[in-house]
Write a protein that holds these residues in place. Structure first.
Motif, PDB file in Angstrom:
ATOM      1  N   ASN A   3     -66.558-135.256 -48.672  1.00  0.00           N
ATOM      2  CA  ASN A   3     -67.199-135.033 -49.965  1.00  0.00           C
ATOM      3  C   ASN A   3     -66.460-135.671 -51.138  1.00  0.00           C
ATOM      4  O   ASN A   3     -67.069-136.265 -52.005  1.00  0.00           O
ATOM      5  CB  ASN A   3     -67.346-133.532 -50.220  1.00  0.00           C
ATOM      6  N   TYR A   4     -65.125-135.550 -51.124  1.00  0.00           N
ATOM      7  CA  TYR A   4     -64.390-136.071 -52.281  1.00  0.00           C
ATOM      8  C   TYR A   4     -64.448-137.596 -52.340  1.00  0.00           C
ATOM      9  O   TYR A   4     -64.364-138.190 -53.416  1.00  0.00           O
ATOM     10  CB  TYR A   4     -62.941-135.571 -52.269  1.00  0.00           C
ATOM     11  N   GLN A   5     -64.642-138.217 -51.195  1.00  0.00           N
ATOM     12  CA  GLN A   5     -64.713-139.685 -51.189  1.00  0.00           C
ATOM     13  C   GLN A   5     -65.994-140.194 -51.857  1.00  0.00           C
ATOM     14  O   GLN A   5     -66.025-141.299 -52.383  1.00  0.00           O
ATOM     15  CB  GLN A   5     -64.617-140.203 -49.752  1.00  0.00           C
ATOM     16  N   ARG A   6     -67.004-139.341 -51.837  1.00  0.00           N
ATOM     17  CA  ARG A   6     -68.252-139.672 -52.528  1.00  0.00           C
ATOM     18  C   ARG A   6     -67.994-139.902 -54.024  1.00  0.00           C
ATOM     19  O   ARG A   6     -68.604-140.766 -54.649  1.00  0.00           O
ATOM     20  CB  ARG A   6     -69.237-138.508 -52.340  1.00  0.00           C
ATOM     21  N   LEU A   7     -67.058-139.148 -54.579  1.00  0.00           N
ATOM     22  CA  LEU A   7     -66.740-139.287 -56.005  1.00  0.00           C
ATOM     23  C   LEU A   7     -66.124-140.657 -56.291  1.00  0.00           C
ATOM     24  O   LEU A   7     -66.469-141.323 -57.277  1.00  0.00           O
ATOM     25  CB  LEU A   7     -65.766-138.180 -56.444  1.00  0.00           C
ATOM     26  N   LEU A   8     -65.207-141.078 -55.437  1.00  0.00           N
ATOM     27  CA  LEU A   8     -64.544-142.370 -55.640  1.00  0.00           C
ATOM     28  C   LEU A   8     -65.529-143.523 -55.434  1.00  0.00           C
ATOM     29  O   LEU A   8     -65.502-144.514 -56.169  1.00  0.00           O
ATOM     30  CB  LEU A   8     -63.358-142.504 -54.675  1.00  0.00           C
ATOM     31  N   GLN A   9     -66.413-143.377 -54.464  1.00  0.00           N
ATOM     32  CA  GLN A   9     -67.424-144.390 -54.191  1.00  0.00           C
ATOM     33  C   GLN A   9     -68.375-144.505 -55.394  1.00  0.00           C
ATOM     34  O   GLN A   9     -68.666-145.608 -55.873  1.00  0.00           O
ATOM     35  CB  GLN A   9     -68.200-144.016 -52.911  1.00  0.00           C
ATOM     36  N   SER A  10     -68.826-143.354 -55.896  1.00  0.00           N
ATOM     37  CA  SER A  10     -69.722-143.351 -57.063  1.00  0.00           C
ATOM     38  C   SER A  10     -69.038-143.960 -58.272  1.00  0.00           C
ATOM     39  O   SER A  10     -69.667-144.629 -59.086  1.00  0.00           O
ATOM     40  CB  SER A  10     -70.145-141.928 -57.409  1.00  0.00           C
ATOM     41  N   ASN A  11     -67.754-143.715 -58.395  1.00  0.00           N
ATOM     42  CA  ASN A  11     -67.009-144.267 -59.527  1.00  0.00           C
ATOM     43  C   ASN A  11     -67.019-145.796 -59.486  1.00  0.00           C
ATOM     44  O   ASN A  11     -67.251-146.458 -60.510  1.00  0.00           O
ATOM     45  CB  ASN A  11     -65.569-143.728 -59.515  1.00  0.00           C
TER      46      ASN A  11
END
Ligand code: CO
Length: 213
Positions: A3-11
């Protein structure tokens, strides 16, 4: 993907999109920060200042804590306030609460929640100050809502009571103070109170008479 990797990808996607739309976007922002607004809001994840006001990075200087409190011994808040008022020279300071606030709910109950009791104690003080008006509300929900609103109004006054703001009022006739409440049901912000430069103050005992002009 975790889940937290989704944040970095979206960034990454966001940064790419911004540069595609406006190649100078980050270059402009990195060189200067000149927001006109200081936002003091609740830490609640459902009340993100930029999104709900249609503003962009660089437009609002933000301080958030549980139940949007302005506690006059809070060095964190005071540092943000001083920087915003004296260096950034913001024109407006907005204290924004919201309905169904967990911090205010905790304060209106008699339960102990551990360490945070000491923070929400400040909201109990607001309750004591306005007990008659709050207890006159016919339902529990309306009593909570009125405490949420009165808490915002009291925090706006706490901003006005600082020498930081009173000095700026004398020097540059700003900032203008606002108390707002965000409605989680429809996403609308309802203004509650406005305090222009110079007051009115809740009581003259808070007015400093020897500030430099
Ligand atoms: Co809240």
């Amino acid at each position: 993907m975790e889940n937290y990797q989704r944040l970095l990808q979206s960034n990454k996607e966001w940064a790419t999109k911004m540069v595609k739309e406006d190649p100078e976007y980050f270059t402009r922002l990195v060189n200067v920060q000149r927001p006109e607004y200081l936002w003091i809001g609740c830490a609640d994840s459902r009340v993100p200042p930029n999104e709900i006001t249609g503003t962009h990075p660089g437009e609002i200087f933000i301080h958030r804590n549980v139940a949007n409190l302005v506690v006059h011994t809070d060095l964190n808040m005071l540092s943000v306030l001083q920087y915003a008022v004296e260096v950034l020279e913001v024109k407006h300071i907005i204290v924004c609460g919201h309905n169904n606030c967990g911090g205010v709910k905790a304060a209106i109950s008699n339960h102990s929640f551990g360490l945070i009791n000491n923070w929400i104690r400040h909201i109990k003080d607001v309750y004591r100050l306005h007990e008659t008006e709050i207890s006159e509300q016919p339902t529990e929900e309306e009593r909570l809502q009125r405490l949420i609103e009165l808490n915002v109004i009291e925090q706006v006054f706490h901003v006005a009571e600082t020498s930081i703001v009173q000095e700026a009022w004398k020097k540059r006739n700003a900032p203008h103070l606002h108390g707002w409440v965000y409605d989680l049901h429809d996403g609308i912000i309802n203004p509650l109170i406005e305090v222009p430069a110079g007051g009115p103050m809740p009581h003259k005992i808070y007015e400093f008479d020897n500030l430099p002009v």
